[in-house]
Write a protein that holds these residues in place. Structure first.
Motif, PDB file in Angstrom:
ATOM      1  N   GLN A 290      -1.877  -3.402   3.974  1.00  0.00           N
ATOM      2  CA  GLN A 290      -1.261  -1.889   3.998  1.00  0.00           C
ATOM      3  C   GLN A 290      -0.870  -1.367   3.456  1.00  0.00           C
ATOM      4  O   GLN A 290      -1.013   0.177   2.870  1.00  0.00           O
ATOM      5  CB  GLN A 290      -1.167  -1.175   5.442  1.00  0.00           C
ATOM      6  CG  GLN A 290      -0.449  -0.082   5.527  1.00  0.00           C
ATOM      7  CD  GLN A 290      -2.078   0.573   5.313  1.00  0.00           C
ATOM      8  OE1 GLN A 290      -2.404   0.175   5.729  1.00  0.00           O
ATOM      9  NE2 GLN A 290      -2.068   1.872   4.802  1.00  0.00           N
TER      10      GLN A 290
ATOM     11  N   GLN B  66      -0.761  -8.160   7.420  1.00  0.00           N
ATOM     12  CA  GLN B  66      -1.310  -7.508   7.543  1.00  0.00           C
ATOM     13  C   GLN B  66      -0.518  -5.658   6.818  1.00  0.00           C
ATOM     14  O   GLN B  66      -1.222  -4.801   6.526  1.00  0.00           O
ATOM     15  CB  GLN B  66      -1.556  -6.617   9.556  1.00  0.00           C
ATOM     16  CG  GLN B  66      -2.963  -7.609   9.593  1.00  0.00           C
ATOM     17  CD  GLN B  66      -3.068  -7.583  11.168  1.00  0.00           C
ATOM     18  OE1 GLN B  66      -1.919  -7.329  11.920  1.00  0.00           O
ATOM     19  NE2 GLN B  66      -4.371  -7.594  11.614  1.00  0.00           N
TER      20      GLN B  66
ATOM     21  N   ASP C 284      -2.614  -1.217  -0.067  1.00  0.00           N
ATOM     22  CA  ASP C 284      -3.742  -0.251   0.340  1.00  0.00           C
ATOM     23  C   ASP C 284      -2.957   1.216  -0.201  1.00  0.00           C
ATOM     24  O   ASP C 284      -3.931   2.164  -1.127  1.00  0.00           O
ATOM     25  CB  ASP C 284      -4.548  -0.581   1.707  1.00  0.00           C
ATOM     26  CG  ASP C 284      -5.983   0.986   1.529  1.00  0.00           C
ATOM     27  OD1 ASP C 284      -6.388   0.473   0.208  1.00  0.00           O
ATOM     28  OD2 ASP C 284      -5.872   1.253   2.862  1.00  0.00           O
ATOM     29  N   THR C 285      -2.082   1.583   0.189  1.00  0.00           N
ATOM     30  CA  THR C 285      -0.930   2.370  -0.252  1.00  0.00           C
ATOM     31  C   THR C 285      -0.773   2.609  -1.683  1.00  0.00           C
ATOM     32  O   THR C 285      -1.158   3.811  -2.120  1.00  0.00           O
ATOM     33  CB  THR C 285       0.146   2.826   1.018  1.00  0.00           C
ATOM     34  OG1 THR C 285      -0.560   2.826   2.439  1.00  0.00           O
ATOM     35  CG2 THR C 285       0.899   3.737   0.454  1.00  0.00           C
TER      36      THR C 285
END
Length: 77
Positions: free
Chosen positions: A34, A30, A37-38
């Protein structure tokens, strides 16, 4: 005659330990998801090939998270 892998005796499982390992791995994935994604949001429009590679990796990470969560849920029952 060859034996199939599934025919070998299995070591007894330790559900609490297995569940903890799965939860730790899910948390790691996870975090990676993240971070990807950033990074993807920062790279938009810069390098299409690299962006596609990152998005593909992000999808693989998400799929792995879902598979591990399913495994965790099935172990709980």
């Amino acid at each position: 005659m060859q034996q199939r892998f599934s025919e070998f005796p299995r070591a007894p499982r330790q559900p609490a330990t297995d569940a903890a390992v799965l939860r730790d791995r899910i948390a790691q994935l996870q975090d990676e998801h993240q971070s990807l994604d950033t990074l993807i949001n920062k790279m938009s429009g810069i390098d299409d090939l690299e962006l596609r590679r990152l998005k593909k990796r992000k999808l693989k990470v998400k799929d792995t998270i879902l598979l591990l969560q399913l495994q965790l849920d099935s172990d709980a029952h």
